[in-house]
Design an enzyme around this catalytic site. Structure first.
Site, short mmCIF file in Angstrom:
data_model
loop_
_atom_site.label_atom_id
_atom_site.label_comp_id
_atom_site.label_asym_id
_atom_site.label_seq_id
_atom_site.Cartn_x
_atom_site.Cartn_y
_atom_site.Cartn_z
N GLY A 106 0.52 -0.83 -0.27
CA GLY A 106 0.30 -0.44 0.05
C GLY A 106 0.75 1.28 0.13
N TYR A 107 0.17 2.51 0.07
CA TYR A 107 0.28 3.97 0.16
C TYR A 107 1.96 3.78 1.19
CZ TYR A 107 1.34 8.80 0.13
OH TYR A 107 1.64 10.17 0.20
N ASP A 144 0.17 -9.21 1.90
CA ASP A 144 -1.26 -8.43 1.37
C ASP A 144 -1.94 -9.13 0.65
OD1 ASP A 144 -2.13 -5.58 -0.13
OD2 ASP A 144 -0.47 -4.41 0.72
N ASN A 145 -2.89 -8.98 0.35
CA ASN A 145 -4.34 -8.99 -0.72
C ASN A 145 -4.48 -7.65 -1.41
OD1 ASN A 145 -5.69 -6.72 0.52
ND2 ASN A 145 -7.09 -8.32 1.24
N PHE A 172 -0.05 -2.02 8.92
CA PHE A 172 -0.48 -1.35 8.25
C PHE A 172 -1.62 -2.07 7.31
CE2 PHE A 172 4.19 -0.17 7.01
CZ PHE A 172 4.06 1.21 7.68
N SER A 225 -4.47 6.65 13.60
CA SER A 225 -4.71 8.16 12.32
C SER A 225 -4.54 9.07 13.35
CB SER A 225 -6.10 7.66 11.96
OG SER A 225 -6.36 8.59 11.54
N TYR A 232 -14.38 3.77 11.22
CA TYR A 232 -13.04 3.60 10.54
C TYR A 232 -12.12 4.70 11.73
CZ TYR A 232 -8.43 4.61 9.13
OH TYR A 232 -7.08 5.27 9.26
N LYS A 287 -9.96 2.16 14.66
CA LYS A 287 -8.96 2.53 14.69
C LYS A 287 -9.03 2.73 16.58
CE LYS A 287 -6.37 2.71 11.41
NZ LYS A 287 -5.42 1.03 10.58
N PRO A 299 -19.66 16.47 5.32
CA PRO A 299 -20.21 15.77 6.66
C PRO A 299 -18.60 15.76 7.53
CG PRO A 299 -21.85 15.70 4.70
CD PRO A 299 -20.77 16.39 4.30
P1 NAD Z 1 -3.40 1.51 2.06
O1 NAD Z 1 -5.21 1.48 1.25
O2 NAD Z 1 -2.36 2.40 0.25
O3 NAD Z 1 -2.92 0.57 1.80
C1 NAD Z 1 -3.21 -0.78 3.15
C2 NAD Z 1 -2.38 -1.97 2.15
O4 NAD Z 1 -3.24 -2.73 3.03
C3 NAD Z 1 -3.31 -1.96 0.95
O5 NAD Z 1 -1.47 -2.25 0.40
C4 NAD Z 1 -4.17 -3.22 1.14
O6 NAD Z 1 -4.39 -4.04 -0.30
C5 NAD Z 1 -3.97 -4.24 2.08
N1 NAD Z 1 -5.35 -4.73 2.58
C6 NAD Z 1 -6.07 -4.46 2.86
N2 NAD Z 1 -6.97 -5.25 3.74
C7 NAD Z 1 -6.09 -6.42 3.64
C8 NAD Z 1 -6.34 -7.39 4.12
N3 NAD Z 1 -7.42 -8.21 4.32
N4 NAD Z 1 -4.99 -8.95 4.16
C9 NAD Z 1 -4.12 -7.85 3.92
N5 NAD Z 1 -3.58 -7.01 3.33
C10 NAD Z 1 -4.56 -6.00 3.20
O7 NAD Z 1 -3.80 2.57 2.85
P2 NAD Z 1 -2.02 3.61 3.45
O8 NAD Z 1 -2.78 4.37 3.04
O9 NAD Z 1 -1.06 2.62 2.91
O10 NAD Z 1 -2.52 3.51 5.01
C11 NAD Z 1 -2.29 2.08 5.40
C12 NAD Z 1 -2.50 1.69 6.67
O11 NAD Z 1 -2.16 3.50 7.91
C13 NAD Z 1 -3.42 1.59 7.17
O12 NAD Z 1 -3.85 1.01 8.01
C14 NAD Z 1 -4.77 2.88 7.50
O13 NAD Z 1 -5.45 3.01 7.65
C15 NAD Z 1 -3.84 3.68 8.00
N6 NAD Z 1 -3.29 5.42 7.59
C16 NAD Z 1 -3.60 5.97 6.88
C17 NAD Z 1 -3.99 7.12 6.48
C18 NAD Z 1 -3.91 8.03 5.28
O14 NAD Z 1 -4.22 9.31 5.40
N7 NAD Z 1 -3.35 7.39 4.42
C19 NAD Z 1 -3.98 8.64 7.71
C20 NAD Z 1 -3.89 7.96 9.04
C21 NAD Z 1 -3.95 6.24 9.00
N1 UFG Z 2 -11.08 18.80 0.92
C1 UFG Z 2 -10.89 19.39 -0.28
N2 UFG Z 2 -11.64 18.71 -1.52
C2 UFG Z 2 -11.63 17.92 -1.37
C3 UFG Z 2 -10.80 17.01 -0.41
C4 UFG Z 2 -10.36 17.62 0.83
O1 UFG Z 2 -11.15 21.12 0.29
O2 UFG Z 2 -11.61 16.92 -2.68
C5 UFG Z 2 -10.39 19.66 2.51
C6 UFG Z 2 -11.14 18.94 3.33
O3 UFG Z 2 -13.03 19.48 3.50
C7 UFG Z 2 -9.83 18.71 4.53
C8 UFG Z 2 -8.50 18.99 4.10
O4 UFG Z 2 -9.46 18.90 2.32
O5 UFG Z 2 -10.36 19.98 5.13
C9 UFG Z 2 -7.60 17.28 3.93
O6 UFG Z 2 -8.82 16.88 3.53
P1 UFG Z 2 -8.76 14.91 3.25
O7 UFG Z 2 -9.99 14.71 3.04
O8 UFG Z 2 -7.28 14.86 2.48
O9 UFG Z 2 -7.70 14.14 4.57
P2 UFG Z 2 -8.87 14.29 6.30
O10 UFG Z 2 -8.30 14.64 6.62
O11 UFG Z 2 -9.74 14.67 5.91
O12 UFG Z 2 -8.71 12.76 6.66
C10 UFG Z 2 -7.54 12.04 6.64
C11 UFG Z 2 -7.24 10.48 6.17
C12 UFG Z 2 -8.00 10.16 7.21
C13 UFG Z 2 -7.44 10.04 8.55
C14 UFG Z 2 -7.66 11.20 8.94
C15 UFG Z 2 -6.26 11.61 9.79
O13 UFG Z 2 -8.08 10.06 5.27
O14 UFG Z 2 -8.91 8.59 7.42
O15 UFG Z 2 -6.64 12.19 7.69
O16 UFG Z 2 -4.91 11.42 9.86
F1 UFG Z 2 -8.70 9.96 9.96
#
Ligand code: NAD
Ligand code: UFG
Length: 334
Positions: free
Chosen positions: A10-11, A31-32, A80, A124, A148, A152, A292
C-alpha cells in the site's frame, strides 16, 4: 530475522519497505492487494536493488498467515493492512470491523503463539475526533465519529490491554496525520481507485486533467482563510518514523502512542497554492458546502516522537507537492 510487513504494497507500507530495505532489514510482505497492485513490489525491488519475500494473503486467513510464522523467523511486525475510507466505513461498517479489528486479532493471536511480541501499528489522528485544542498531544481525549475511527480506537484498546497482560509485548501505535507526497524516484506513490477522497490526490488529478476542478469543502471555517487546516506530512518522513519506532520497541515494553506529524497546519487554499508553485500551473477551484464529518483544524504536537523516538519530519510542503506531482505525471504515463 525478518520484519513482517502487513499491507506492505500500500501507499505508506511501500514507502516504509524501501526505508527498511535501505537500512539493511530483511522483510516479508503480506498483502491481499485489495487496494494496491503487485507491481508495486517489483518497483520496491527496483528502487532498492534488494529482494524480499512477498505473499498474497488476507490477514484474516489464519491458516495462510500461520504458514508465514511457521516458515520464517520473524522479529517484529509492522501492521499497515486495513481499510481506510471514512465514507465507505459508514456504508459498510461490518467490513471495516472485520478487516481492521478482526484482522488485527488474527495477527496478534499468531504473534502470541509464535512468541513475536513486537509490533508497530498504523493508527491515525482520527482517534482524536474533533479535538478540544491544537496542537494535539497524545494524552488528548480519544473519540471516534465513524466506524473507521472506531476500528482504530478499538485496536488501540486491544493493543493496550494486550501489552498490559504480558510485559513481553512492546507496541508502538503511530498516529499519522495527513500523509502526502511520494518517493523521489516517482516510481511509487498514492494510487487511489476511482474519485480520490483526499485533497492531494484530487489536486494532482485536476493538474493532470482527469478531474475538472478542485472542490474546496467549506470556506467558512474559523481559520485564517475559512478553509480546513491539516498537518500534512511527507510519506517518506512518515516511513522513517516506523524505523525509529522499530528501534524503540526493541528497547522498551508496553503500549506507547506517538503522533507522526510536522506540527504545522496548512489550509486547503495554502496547499493548492503550494502545489501551483511546485507544478507551475493554476488549479481551478470552487468553494462548495462543507463535507459532513470534517473538522476545522487538526495538527500535531510531535514533541513526544522527537523526544522518545528521536524522529522529526524533515521535508517541507514544497517537496511534498513536487514529489506528489512527479509521481502523478509518471504514473499517468504508466
Ligand atoms: P493503503 O490502502 O494504500 O494500504 C493498505 C494495504 O493493506 C493495501 O495494500 C491493501 O491491499 C492491504 N490490505 C487491505 N486489507 C487487507 C487484508 N485483509 N489483508 C491483507 N492486506 C490487506 O493505505 P495506506 O494509506 O498505506 O494506509 C496504511 C495504514 O495506515 C492503514 O491501516 C490506514 O488505516 C492507516 N492510516 C492511513 C492514513 C492515510 O491518510 N493514508 C492516515 C492514518 C492512518
Ligand atoms: N478537501 C477538500 N476537497 C477535496 C478533498 C479534501 O477541500 O476534494 C479538504 C477537506 O475538507 C479537509 C482537507 O482538504 O479540510 C484534508 O482532507 P483529506 O480528505 O485529504 O484528509 P482528512 O483530514 O479529511 O482525513 C485524512 C484521512 C483520514 C485520517 C485523517 C487523519 O483520510 O483517514 O486524515 O489522519 F483519519
Amino acid at each position: 530475522m525478518a520484519i513482517l510487513v502487513t499491507g506492505g504494497a500500500g501507499y505508506i507500507g511501500s514507502h516504509t519497505c524501501i526505508e527498511l530495505l535501505n537500512a539493511g532489514h530483511e522483510i516479508i510482505v503480506v498483502d491481499n492487494f485489495y487496494n494496491s497492485k503487485p507491481d508495486v513490489l517489483k518497483r520496491i525491488r527496483k528502487i532498492t536493488q534488494r529482494d524480499f519475500i512477498s505473499k498474497e494473503i488476507d490477514i484474516q486467513d489464519k491458516d495462510e498467515l500461520e504458514k508465514v510464522f511457521i516458515d520464517h523467523s520473524i522479529e517484529a511486525v509492522i501492521h499497515f493492512a486495513g481499510l481506510k475510507a471514512v465514507g465507505e466505513s459508514v456504508q459498510n461498517p461490518l467490513r471495516y470491523y472485520e478487516t481492521n479489528v478482526n484482522g488485527t486479532l488474527v495477527l496478534c493471536n499468531l504473534m502470541a503463539k509464535y512468541d513475536v511480541k513486537r509490533m508497530v501499528f498504523s493508527s491515525s489522528a482520527t482517534v482524536y475526533g474533533n479535538p478540544d485544542q491544537v496542537p494535539i498531544t497524545e494524552d488528548s481525549p480519544l473519540r471516534a465519529t465513524n466506524p473507521y475511527g472506531w476500528s482504530k480506537l478499538m485496536v488501540e484498546q486491544i493493543l493496550t490491554d494486550l501489552a498490559a497482560s504480558d510485559k513481553e509485548w512492546s507496541i508502538s501505535s503511530l498516529r499519522y496525520f495527513n500523509p502526502i507526497g511520494a518517493h523521489a524516484s516517482g516510481e511509487i506513490g498514492e494510487d487511489p481507485q476511482g474519485i480520490p477522497n483526499n485533497l492531494m490526490p484530487f489536486i494532482t488529478q485536476v493538474a493532470i486533467g482527469k478531474m475538472n476542478q478542485l472542490k474546496v469543502f467549506g470556506g467558512n471555517y474559523d481559520t485564517s482563510d475559512g478553509t480546513g487546516v491539516r498537518d500534512y506530512i511527507h510519506v517518506v518522513d512518515l516511513a522513517q518514523g516506523h524505523l525509529r519506532a522499530l528501534e524503540k520497541i526493541q528497547k522498551i515494553s508496553g503500549f506507547h502512542a506517538y503522533n507522526l506529524g510536522t506540527g504545522k497546519g496548512y489550509s486547503v487554499l495554502e496547499i493548492k497554492e503550494a502545489f501551483e508553485e511546485a507544478a507551475g500551473m493554476k488549479i481551478p477551484y470552487s468553494i462548495v458546502e462543507r463535507r459532513p464529518g470534517d473538522i476545522a483544524v487538526c495538527y500535531a504536537d510531535p514533541a513526544k516522537a522527537k523526544e522518545e523516538l528521536n524522529w522529526e519530519a524533515a521535508k517541507g510542503i514544497k517537496e511534498m507537492c513536487a514529489d506528489a506531482w512527479r509521481w502523478q505525471r509518471k504514473s499517468f504515463k504508466g
